[in-house]
Design a protein around this motif. Structure first.
Motif, PDB file in Angstrom:
ATOM      1  N   GLY A  12      53.394  48.866  78.334  1.00  0.00           N
ATOM      2  CA  GLY A  12      52.766  49.981  79.027  1.00  0.00           C
ATOM      3  C   GLY A  12      53.099  49.873  80.503  1.00  0.00           C
ATOM      4  N   ILE A  13      52.935  50.950  81.231  1.00  0.00           N
ATOM      5  CA  ILE A  13      53.244  50.954  82.657  1.00  0.00           C
ATOM      6  C   ILE A  13      52.071  51.567  83.413  1.00  0.00           C
ATOM      7  CG2 ILE A  13      54.532  53.124  82.441  1.00  0.00           C
ATOM      8  CD1 ILE A  13      56.346  52.123  84.695  1.00  0.00           C
ATOM      9  N   VAL A  14      51.680  50.933  84.509  1.00  0.00           N
ATOM     10  CA  VAL A  14      50.571  51.423  85.324  1.00  0.00           C
ATOM     11  C   VAL A  14      51.134  52.431  86.318  1.00  0.00           C
ATOM     12  CG1 VAL A  14      48.775  50.789  86.968  1.00  0.00           C
ATOM     13  CG2 VAL A  14      49.311  49.261  85.068  1.00  0.00           C
ATOM     14  N   LEU A  15      50.629  53.659  86.254  1.00  0.00           N
ATOM     15  CA  LEU A  15      51.096  54.740  87.123  1.00  0.00           C
ATOM     16  C   LEU A  15      49.951  55.231  87.996  1.00  0.00           C
ATOM     17  CD1 LEU A  15      53.123  56.689  84.442  1.00  0.00           C
ATOM     18  CD2 LEU A  15      54.035  55.191  86.200  1.00  0.00           C
ATOM     19  N   GLN A  16      50.291  55.855  89.118  1.00  0.00           N
ATOM     20  CA  GLN A  16      49.287  56.378  90.042  1.00  0.00           C
ATOM     21  C   GLN A  16      49.494  57.868  90.259  1.00  0.00           C
ATOM     22  OE1 GLN A  16      49.724  54.283  93.704  1.00  0.00           O
ATOM     23  NE2 GLN A  16      48.701  52.442  92.965  1.00  0.00           N
ATOM     24  N   GLY A  17      48.398  58.551  90.517  1.00  0.00           N
ATOM     25  CA  GLY A  17      48.455  59.943  90.935  1.00  0.00           C
ATOM     26  C   GLY A  17      49.240  60.839  90.009  1.00  0.00           C
ATOM     27  N   ALA A  18      50.172  61.564  90.579  1.00  0.00           N
ATOM     28  CA  ALA A  18      50.921  62.573  89.836  1.00  0.00           C
ATOM     29  C   ALA A  18      52.202  62.020  89.216  1.00  0.00           C
ATOM     30  CB  ALA A  18      51.255  63.737  90.761  1.00  0.00           C
ATOM     31  N   GLU A  19      52.341  60.694  89.123  1.00  0.00           N
ATOM     32  CA  GLU A  19      53.552  60.121  88.537  1.00  0.00           C
ATOM     33  C   GLU A  19      53.700  60.503  87.069  1.00  0.00           C
ATOM     34  OE1 GLU A  19      54.455  56.115  91.120  1.00  0.00           O
ATOM     35  OE2 GLU A  19      53.068  55.945  89.431  1.00  0.00           O
ATOM     36  N   VAL A  20      52.586  60.636  86.358  1.00  0.00           N
ATOM     37  CA  VAL A  20      52.649  61.030  84.947  1.00  0.00           C
ATOM     38  C   VAL A  20      53.217  62.442  84.835  1.00  0.00           C
ATOM     39  CG1 VAL A  20      51.316  61.445  82.855  1.00  0.00           C
ATOM     40  CG2 VAL A  20      50.744  59.523  84.314  1.00  0.00           C
ATOM     41  N   LYS A  21      52.786  63.331  85.712  1.00  0.00           N
ATOM     42  CA  LYS A  21      53.303  64.704  85.675  1.00  0.00           C
ATOM     43  C   LYS A  21      54.784  64.731  86.024  1.00  0.00           C
ATOM     44  CE  LYS A  21      49.133  67.315  86.369  1.00  0.00           C
ATOM     45  NZ  LYS A  21      48.548  68.486  87.012  1.00  0.00           N
ATOM     46  N   ALA A  22      55.202  63.886  86.955  1.00  0.00           N
ATOM     47  CA  ALA A  22      56.626  63.812  87.290  1.00  0.00           C
ATOM     48  C   ALA A  22      57.423  63.315  86.085  1.00  0.00           C
ATOM     49  CB  ALA A  22      56.836  62.893  88.487  1.00  0.00           C
ATOM     50  N   LEU A  23      56.864  62.371  85.343  1.00  0.00           N
ATOM     51  CA  LEU A  23      57.543  61.882  84.143  1.00  0.00           C
ATOM     52  C   LEU A  23      57.598  62.957  83.071  1.00  0.00           C
ATOM     53  CD1 LEU A  23      56.231  58.230  83.715  1.00  0.00           C
ATOM     54  CD2 LEU A  23      58.445  58.987  84.573  1.00  0.00           C
ATOM     55  N   ARG A  24      56.505  63.694  82.905  1.00  0.00           N
ATOM     56  CA  ARG A  24      56.500  64.774  81.899  1.00  0.00           C
ATOM     57  C   ARG A  24      57.523  65.844  82.246  1.00  0.00           C
ATOM     58  NH1 ARG A  24      53.082  63.711  78.080  1.00  0.00           N
ATOM     59  NH2 ARG A  24      51.077  62.742  78.518  1.00  0.00           N
ATOM     60  N   ALA A  25      57.808  65.997  83.536  1.00  0.00           N
ATOM     61  CA  ALA A  25      58.842  66.941  83.966  1.00  0.00           C
ATOM     62  C   ALA A  25      60.236  66.366  83.718  1.00  0.00           C
ATOM     63  CB  ALA A  25      58.657  67.281  85.441  1.00  0.00           C
ATOM     64  N   GLY A  26      60.302  65.101  83.281  1.00  0.00           N
ATOM     65  CA  GLY A  26      61.580  64.485  82.938  1.00  0.00           C
ATOM     66  C   GLY A  26      62.341  63.957  84.131  1.00  0.00           C
ATOM     67  N   ARG A  27      61.639  63.603  85.181  1.00  0.00           N
ATOM     68  CA  ARG A  27      62.314  63.178  86.398  1.00  0.00           C
ATOM     69  C   ARG A  27      62.085  61.679  86.621  1.00  0.00           C
ATOM     70  NH1 ARG A  27      60.180  66.473  91.045  1.00  0.00           N
ATOM     71  NH2 ARG A  27      61.965  65.553  92.077  1.00  0.00           N
ATOM     72  N   ALA A  28      63.018  60.875  86.167  1.00  0.00           N
ATOM     73  CA  ALA A  28      62.952  59.431  86.383  1.00  0.00           C
ATOM     74  C   ALA A  28      64.339  58.839  86.201  1.00  0.00           C
ATOM     75  CB  ALA A  28      61.975  58.785  85.419  1.00  0.00           C
TER      76      ALA A  28
END
Length: 159
Positions: free
Chosen positions: A29-45
């Protein structure tokens, strides 16, 4: 209608397979902060250049690029900040032992969602020498060429 993928992949580190000989792997698992989950859902990594380090019996992921979500209001503290990985204590101890004994590196291979949670597949890796990389490319090219020749023969074109 196409069935949605069970674990949608956000990013793959294809360069890791080219630069390293990948060994044993784990899902973390990875600990994320703030809007990082939304950035990942947008496929940006991007996992290129990422690596993990064991510090104080915890595993930290360095160099993974998760850009700031465009519609977030506040700055998260860096797109390449270090992020904590979540693993069982026994797994962390095993990884730390192998890294210290064998001189291996921990590299992220895949970043994906599983049951709504962001997961990273990490693998123990040994760096390849330049000639190893060239040999692997030549081997892959030869395999492709034989497959093409077999395909042409089956179709009745002998060239």
């Amino acid at each position: 209608m196409k069935k949605p993928e069970a674990n949608p992949v956000i990013a793959r580190n294809r360069k890791a397979a080219h630069d390293y000989q990948l060994g044993e792997s784990w899902e973390a698992g990875i600990v994320l902060q703030g809007a990082e989950v939304k950035a990942l859902r947008a496929g940006r990594a991007s996992l290129v250049g990422g690596f993990a380090v064991v510090e104080n019996r915890e595993i930290w992921l360095h160099g993974v690029h998760i850009p700031q979500y465009s519609q977030s209001r506040w700055f998260d503290g860096g797109s390449r900040r270090k992020r904590k990985l979540l693993l069982h204590r026994a797994q962390i101890d095993k990884i730390e032992r192998k890294v210290n004994e064998s001189g291996l590196t921990i590299v992220p291979v895949t970043l994906y969602f599983k049951d709504g949670r962001a997961k990273v597949e990490i693998a123990l890796a040994r760096g390849k020498k330049t000639w190893d990389k060239r040999h692997a490319l030549a081997e892959r090219e030869a395999t492709r060429e034989t497959e093409r020749a077999i395909s042409r023969r089956r179709k009745g074109r002998p060239d």
